[in-house]
Enzyme design. Structure first.
Site: not given
Length: 310
Positions: A162, A165-166, A242
Site C-alpha cells: 500500500y 502519500y498523504g 478514505e
C-alpha cells in the site's frame, strides 16, 4: 494511430496485456461513463451509460475505470479478432464503438469494446467499476467468514503493498485510531513517476483541501511516500478512512520504484471527483510533513513543504 480504452484483461499486468507490448500507454487512470459486469468467463463486460457524463461527475457510481493506449492498425485488427468484432456484422461478441474517455489531463474520443445492454441482463455488477480492484482485492465493506472464497481476492494473496502519500504517512492517527499494529510493516520509500501531488479534494468537514495523486504522464513529475505491507483489516480501515463508499476516494493500482526496483500493482487511493486545488488545513499539512520528514528525499520534502503552503 488508433486509441483504445481497455478495462479488463488487456490492462497492464493482466493476462492479455502482452498483446499490447508495442502499444503506447497514455494513461492508467482513465474512465468512461457506464457499468461493468462480470461475464463469469474470466473477463468483464462494459455497458455504456446512456445518460450524460454529468451523472458520473461527483462519484464513482456510473464510472468504469481502465487505461488508455495507442495502438497500430495491425494491433487494432488483432484486438478486433480477440474481442469477436467485425465491422458490419450483427452477431459480434463485443461492439467496437467511439466513447468519451476521461483522464486526469482532459477528455478524448477513443475506441472501446462494449456489450449491448440486453446481453448484460443477469450478469453480476462489479463494485467500483474497476476490474483490477475486483480481481485482486477483497471487498472489505462486505462481511465474510474467515477463509471463505469471498474473503480473499482472486489471486489468493492475503497481503498487499500500500502506497501512502498523504496523511497516512504519519503514525499518530493510526495510534489514535488503535490500528498502529496494522501498519507496522514499512517496506520502504515509494517513488511514483508521471504523477504529481495536488490538493484536489475539498473536505466537507472544513472546506479545505486533501491530498491526491494526479496523473500527468510527465517523467519529471514524481510523488514520494511510504509503502506498507498490509492485510485485510488494514484495508478495511483505509476504505473507511478514505471514504470509498461515499465516493470520496477510490482504490487503484500504481507501479512504483522501491529501493531502485520497479514494483507493480501497488494499492493506493486517488480522489474520484478532482476539483480545483484548495489549501490543506494546518493539522493535515502537519501530519503529511511529520510523516514525510526523514523518510522522503530532501528535494521532495522541500516540494511538499512549499506545496502545503499554497
Amino acid at each position: 494511430m488508433p486509441r483504445v480504452f481497455v478495462y479488463g484483461t488487456l490492462r497492464r499486468h493482466e493476462p492479455n496485456a502482452f498483446r499490447l507490448n508495442e502499444a503506447v500507454w497514455l494513461a492508467r487512470q482513465a474512465w468512461v461513463s457506464g457499468r461493468l459486469y462480470d461475464t463469469g468467463y474470466g473477463y468483464p463486460a462494459l455497458v455504456l451509460d446512456v445518460r450524460s457524463d454529468r451523472s458520473s461527475a461527483s462519484s464513482h457510481t456510473g464510472r468504469v475505470y481502465g487505461e488508455l493506449v495507442e495502438v497500430s492498425e495491425n494491433a487494432l485488427a488483432a484486438l478486433d479478432a480477440l474481442e469477436g468484432y467485425a465491422e458490419g456484422r450483427r452477431d459480434n461478441h463485443y461492439d467496437r464503438v467511439s466513447v468519451c474517455v476521461h483522464t486526469d489531463t482532459g477528455e478524448t474520443e477513443t475506441f472501446a469494446y462494449v456489450y449491448p445492454v440486453e446481453r448484460a441482463t443477469g450478469l453480476k455488477p462489479i463494485a467500483f467499476g474497476d476490474w483490477k480492484v475486483y480481481r485482486h482485492l477483497p471487498d472489505p465493506t462486505k462481511e465474510a467468514s474467515a477463509g471463505s472464497a469471498t474473503d480473499r481476492q482472486a489471486d489468493g494473496s492475503d497481503t498487499w503493498l500500500y502506497f501512502a502519500y498523504g496523511s497516512c504517512m504519519d503514525d499518530r492517527r493510526f495510534e489514535t485510531d488503535g490500528v498502529r499494529e496494522l501498519f507496522r510493516d514499512v517496506v520502504g520509500r515509494g517513488v511514483l513517476r508521471g504523477h504529481t501531488l495536488a490538493f484536489t479534494r475539498r473536505s466537507q468537514a472544513d472546506g479545505m483541501g486533501r491530498a491526491d495523486i494526479v496523473e500527468t504522464g510527465a517523467p519529471h513529475d514524481v510523488v514520494e511516500g511510504k509503502v506498507y505491507r498490509i492485510g485485510r483489516e488494514a484495508l478495511r480501515y483505509l476504505y473507511d478512512r478514505e471514504g470509498v463508499q461515499k465516493g470520496a476516494y477510490r482504490p487503484t493500482f500504481v507501479d512504483l520504484e522501491i529501493g531502485g526496483e520497479t514494483v507493480t500493482d501497488v494499492v493506493t487511493f486517488t480522489v474520484v471527483a478532482k476539483g480545483p486545488e484548495t489549501p490543506p488545513p494546518p493539522h493535515y499539512a502537519e501530519e503529511m510533513l511529520r510523516g514525510a520528514r526523514g523518510f522522503v528525499s530532501e528535494k521532495y520534502y522541500e516540494f511538499l513543504f512549499n506545496k502545503c503552503r499554497i
